[in-house]
Each structure stands twice: as structure tokens, then as C-alpha cells.
Scaffold this motif. Structure first.
Motif, short mmCIF file in Angstrom:
data_model
loop_
_atom_site.label_atom_id
_atom_site.label_comp_id
_atom_site.label_asym_id
_atom_site.label_seq_id
_atom_site.Cartn_x
_atom_site.Cartn_y
_atom_site.Cartn_z
N ALA A 83 -4.34 5.37 0.89
CA ALA A 83 -3.09 4.66 0.65
C ALA A 83 -3.04 3.35 1.42
O ALA A 83 -2.51 2.34 0.91
CB ALA A 83 -1.90 5.54 1.03
N MET A 84 -3.58 3.34 2.64
CA MET A 84 -3.61 2.10 3.42
C MET A 84 -4.50 1.06 2.75
O MET A 84 -4.19 -0.14 2.73
CB MET A 84 -4.10 2.38 4.84
N ILE A 85 -5.63 1.53 2.23
CA ILE A 85 -6.55 0.61 1.54
C ILE A 85 -5.88 0.02 0.30
O ILE A 85 -5.92 -1.19 0.06
CB ILE A 85 -7.86 1.36 1.17
N THR A 86 -5.24 0.88 -0.47
CA THR A 86 -4.53 0.42 -1.66
C THR A 86 -3.46 -0.60 -1.28
O THR A 86 -3.31 -1.65 -1.93
CB THR A 86 -3.88 1.61 -2.39
N LYS A 87 -2.72 -0.29 -0.19
CA LYS A 87 -1.65 -1.20 0.24
C LYS A 87 -2.21 -2.57 0.62
O LYS A 87 -1.56 -3.60 0.34
CB LYS A 87 -0.91 -0.57 1.43
N SER A 88 -3.38 -2.61 1.23
CA SER A 88 -3.99 -3.90 1.58
C SER A 88 -4.12 -4.78 0.35
O SER A 88 -3.80 -5.98 0.36
CB SER A 88 -5.39 -3.70 2.18
#
Lengths: 276, 276, 276
Positions: A83-88
Motif C-alpha cells: 500500500a505504501m508503494i502504491t501510495k508513492s
């Protein structure tokens, strides 16, 4: 699988007939379409993965963005989630207010563009997967690995003290840069950093993805050796067909090598997959 | 599948970055590695199968050996076993005291290098299979043939009076030299001799092979028509993946033709599979 | 699978040995065989599909026939059966009294040459399937479509008022002309007419076909995206292997595009599949 809108129906022109020219057709005689690309790299890579391809695409009049994402590049924090990667990537797209772009994912990047497209579907003109994972709803990337590879990843994960996976040179050389020269294989490996393990094992909710109507393409390179191509595994047709209706483009290359040795060839394949 | 020795781990060099050159990369600018090859042919062939490839490899500074084996070439005795064939190659290697060589097997020759590598593992730098059988422990080559082909082989075997199999021209033309011109197909067929049948039907104990740690590569030519490529049969990925971690190299060619018509192309693919 | 007639057995010439020439072999140095072709197009096409390929083949001394069949081209009657289509081609062959020809089928045309060959087997020198359906006895073409594609076809069929299927542009672009430029894709689509639906869903009795002894070849283009190539579907090996012994020729192209953009390349592949 089929878009049925009557607007797609064009009146056939019965007067059009092909006149053989007696020579090979030159695809470059048609003025190229200028497109906007957002390129999302995969594991054991950072944004410099795209340096060669982006340079070629830009030289041909396209606009190219290469967002970095959490846990990669200059981000020293390896404790990241999918989810953090997607948010980036989503934040990057929103901050630059990008619209009408081709969203390209390579390898693990396929799972990223699956999740990104759920959040900003109206901004995306087309999704292009290049030897990229297309996960089923509820799957993790690790679920698409053959048992031996999955077990290898799990053992490498246990060996690390920060929940990362570092590929041994022999593994990287055999699976990622199998067509490269010896020196090029070493140069590639010199830029490989340990990969955060958790996002590769997270199960992803992809119900929204499978309801999206965005056009899709799949670029498959037939020397890619990361996954066996058949027997229940592989890029095409095993994962590509999950996209429903998609445009297929096939090229001669492996998982990493051509980004550096033949960026113009790879850029052409991505362009072929992206044009209208 | 993964070699985990810490010795393989190289310190990443964060300063290395690819600089696009604006042109195609020339793989010949890197000085080629000089290697020693031992080339093991398959069925319906003899050492002259390698004449073209060996000439090219030698012209590029490599050392090339092409051992003949029992029941083939000038050996008039057709009553041979798989063990006798293996012994021919092992004896050749020991008598010439060869070390640090690439052991290449083509077709049936894959089963030979599987058994040879069990006996002289420390002398071998790498195993290269080119459209070659990789048998599971306990299998025979015939076990990897589709039912129709196996039945055809069995009927041809019964027709012979010395337990050999002679391929009819139509079979050889369709399966072994499918891309050849008509004249080349006839020239190839003129050098085909009846093949000892027994070694193709012997079950092989390969437990020792599957414990070996020798690096492995697989060269797959995508016009090869000896076996269907899929649906539970074929060179890659069906048999290649049994090797565990292996380097894949894919080429455009069939089972025999390119040895004579494009030896430089085939030699390059074998070299690509063999270099460090 | 194997023709065993002793007449096929040629005496090996032990004096023949290959002498490496130090350069690439030129396949054009062998005078080409002059052949007679009957080319049978597939669905969403008419005889002009073959214009480019026929022009190339004729320029090289071959004789080429391109029969139109019921429900296609200038035939305004769309209420046709598979038997009517077969009769069109059989009548054409009989009226022109053609003999000793290569019968080529593309896509749906594969099912047509299966049925035509049952009626005029002695006139046919060889059957060549190019990304063409090879149905099992009792099957319909629709039985070889993945569920999503079949369902799409059925829905499009219901939408028509004359029992035809018209492909939306997006579907045609993604599956039939995936490698084409944008303009070429539109030009191709401009000549696409609604296809009679019934012949695609008829179950065909093919017992006689599977008893024929006519030589067979299969040309497979690896960018073809009409069917997934694996997982129980596809041109090669899924349907090609039903032919028993066949010559395989593989090319780089998709389902339609190369007929117009690279007719010489496609013609060469068909010739390679057709020569003795």
C-alpha cells in the motif's frame, strides 16, 4: 471481454483495397503519436532502470515520468508495504496532476499499476504490462512463483536481518540477465539492492481492478527466464489472459538486459503496445 | 534452486549508473571469453553433426572436442547400451585429461551428458542442453515422446533386423529439418544412419545427476518440431525446468538445419549459454 | 504418425559431408520450386485478404488461386452453412480442374480446407494451415474459443438482425491487428464486414479428414493474439498436433497485419511450408 458500444462500429469502406507495393512497408512513414508515459519499475531495481528507455521515448517526442516508490532508490526505509508503494505512485501522479497517460509496469510493477489504476482510473489512457505480474483478486506475487523459486525467496528472506531479499549473483544472472554479456551482467548486478520482502508476499484485494474498463496491453519478451512459460506459470498467456481483452506485443529479449543494451528496441515495443 | 553461498554476494556499487549511448550496443566490443567445449551429438547423427559449429567456435579462439560414441559414426556395432555410450564419452574425457570444459548435449545427447556429468562432475565447468532431453530419475527418452511418436518409434524398431530405428524421409523432413530447403533436407537425410534403439528405451538412474551443483544452461530453438512445445511435452519449459536454476537462451531455428546453414548463429547461441 | 512405405527409404551416402563455408548460407541460391496454391481466407475477410501474398507468390513463378466462398465478398446472402462454404471451394476447384496444388487455410479457413480435402483428396499435394483452426471430429470452431471470447461472440450474434457477428473496432484491433500502426488498423477495419455466425457454431463431422494421408504443414505466427497460446487453447501445439506428422514453420507476426505490411515475409513462410 468485448466492448459493445455502438460508437465503436465504423462504416466499412468497400472501396478500400490494398495495393501491393512490391517492397517492405515502412512503419516510420506514419507520423508517430506523441504520448505521455508513467513507467513503474519492478523489484531489485530503481528509477534508473528506465534511463535508456525514457531517453529514447523522449527523443521521439513523448513525455516520460519515472516515479520512485517507497523502499527503493534513495529511500533507506526497507520496512514498506504494498500500500505504501502504491501510495508513492498515486501521490506522484496527483501532485504532478498527470492525465491521459500510458501507465507501464514491469515485473513486480505490474502489481503496482494494478493497485494504482484502482485509485486514479480516470487519469489513465491505457495500462501496459511488460513481463509483469497480473495477480488474481486475493493473490500475492509469491503465489505465482513455482515452488522451488518461492522456497528460495523464503529462505533468502529469512537470511536477512531487515526483512529483505538479496539475490545471489548466480540467481540474478540466470533469471534476470540471461542474455547479457559477462561484463554487462556484473554491471547490472552492481546496481542491485536488497528488495523489501513483505510486498512480494502480501495478498492483494483486486476486485476494483477487475471492474475497470481501461484499455490494456501486454508486452512479452520470449527470452525472459524469471518464470517458466507454461505448465501453469508464466507471463503469457498464463497471466496476460487475466486482462480480458488486451493487445499482445511480443519481443526478443530477457527480463532486464535490453533496458541497457537495446533501449530503442524495447522503447519501440512499449510504443507499439501504447499507441491507439 | 538458489545457490546461497555468501561468496556469491558482491558489494553493490551505488555509483554505477547506465548512461544511454543513443545507439545500439555492440556485444562484440567486449573481448570474448575463450572456452573449451565438448560437444555431444544426438540420435541419427555422428560427430560431423558439429563440423560447422566447431569450425566457428575454433575460429573465435575456443577449443572444441567432438567425441564419437558407441554405435555411431564408424562403429559398426549397433548393439549398444546407454552405459556404453556414456562410457565412450567419459573415456574420451579421461584419456585427453580434459578439465574446466563446457559439456554440450543435443537431443538424445542431453541424456548422455546427464550420465557423463555423474561420473566426471569435477571436470565440468557448465552443462549446456540444446533442444536436449533432460530425463527425470528413472525415465527413458521414450517416456518423453507423445504417444503417437512413441508408437511410431516402436513400430520402426520392430521392422528392423538389428534393433535399430531408421527414420523415413518424410518423418525426418517434417520433424528434424522442417525449415530446410528441399535440397538441404535431402543432403541431411543422406547422412542419416539407422539409430540403435535400445538406449532410447532404457530407464536411467539419475539420482546422482540431480544432486550435482554444476551450473546449467538451456538453449531452445523455437522452430524445433521434434516434440510439441506444450501440453505436457517439449524442450522448454517442460524439460528445461527440471534443471532447477538454469540460464535460458532462445534462438530461431529447428532441430538440425542450422548446424549446416547458419553455424555462426548457432555457435553464438551456444557461446551465449556458456560464458560466465 | 509415421509413413512407413519402404519407397521413402533412401540409401545413405556416406561420402556426403558438410564443408563449412565460413559464411551464412544463401537459401536463394537453390532454384525455387514452382507450385500451385489455392488460398482460403478466414472470417471477417474476403479474397482481397490474399492480394499481397498472391502478388508475391506469382512474381516468383507460382500459380495462385483465391476462391471466394458463400456469404463473403460480393455474396450478399449471409444465411450460409459450413457445407455451402465448402461447396464454393470444391466447385471452384472442380470447375477449374485444379490438381497437384497446395491448399492453404487461414483461421476459420482451416475448418474449410479440412472439409474440402475430404471431397477432393486426390487433387491436393499438401495442406497448409496458417494460424488456422484444426477441429477435432465433431467439434465446432466455437468449441476452441476460451469461454470469455465465446460468450462475446454469442452476445454479438444476438445483437445482429441477420445472424452475423460484427467485431467492434477495439476487439479487432487487440486480437487481429495488434502489431499494426494506428492508421493501418483503421484501414484494415474499414474492409471488415459482418461475418455469418452459423458456420462458426456448427459441429463438423471430420472422420474422413482424419483418415487422409495428405502431407500437412502448420505455419504459426507468434504474435497472433486471436487465441491464448497455451493452457488448453491455441494454434500451436494445441491444434497443430492434431495433424499427426506435420512440418512446422514459425514466423514473427500477428493474425492479419503482415498480409498487407510484409506480404513477402508471409509468402516466404507459406512457401517454406509448401515446398517438397
Amino acid at each position: 471481454m468485448f466492448p459493445y458500444s455502438s460508437g465503436n462500429y465504423q462504416i466499412p469502406n468497400p472501396n478500400y483495397r490494398f495495393i501491393p507495393q512490391g517492397q517492405y512497408y515502412n512503419p516510420y512513414s506514419e507520423p508517430p503519436q506523441r504520448l505521455t508515459f508513467v513507467l513503474v519499475h519492478g523489484s531489485w531495481a530503481d528509477v534508473h532502470f528506465w534511463d535508456g528507455v525514457a531517453a529514447v521515448l523522449r527523443s521521439q517526442g513523448n513525455i516520460v515520468y519515472t516515479p520512485e516508490y517507497a523502499g527503493h532508490g534513495t529511500d533507506s526505509n526497507k520496512k514498506v508495504t504494498h500500500a505504501m508503494i502504491t501510495k508513492s505512485v498515486v501521490d506522484y501522479i496527483k501532485q504532478l496532476n498527470l492525465h491521459d497517460f500510458i501507465l507501464v509496469g514491469h515485473s513486480f510493477g505490474g502489481t503496482v499499476i494494478q493497485k494504482v489504476s484502482e485509485q486514479v482510473p480516470d487519469r489513465i489512457k491505457r495500462l501496459v504490462f511488460w513481463d509483469a505480474f497480473v495477480l488474481k483478486d486475493g493473490e500475492s506475487l509469491a503465489d505465482e512463483l513455482p515452488p522451488q523459486t518461492r522456497q528460495g525467496f523464503e529462505e533468502l528472506r529469512k537470511m536477512s536481518d531487515d526483512d529483505t531479499i538479496m539475490l545471489p549473483f548466480e540467481t540474478f544472472r540466470a533469471l534476470f540477465v540471461n542474455t547479457a554479456t559477462t561484463n554487462d551482467a556484473k554491471l547490472f548486478y552492481a546496481s542491485v539492492a536488497p528488495e523489501p520482502a513483505k510486498p512480494l508476499f502480501e495478498n492483494l484485494d483486486l476486485k476494483a481492478f477487475y471492474a475497470l474498463q481501461i484499455p490494456k496491453s501486454y508486452v512479452y519478451f520470449f527470452q525472459d527466464n524469471v518464470l517458466p512459460q507454461g505448465e501453469g506459470y508464466g507471463w503469457n498467456p498464463h497471466m496476460s489472459t487475466r486482462l480480458g481483452l488486451f493487445r499482445l506485443i511480443v519481443g526478443d529479449g530477457d527480463h532486464f538486459t535490453d533496458t541497457r543494451t537495446r533501449p530503442a528496441y524495447l522503447a519501440q515495443k512499449i510504443y507499439d503496445a501504447s499507441r491507439d
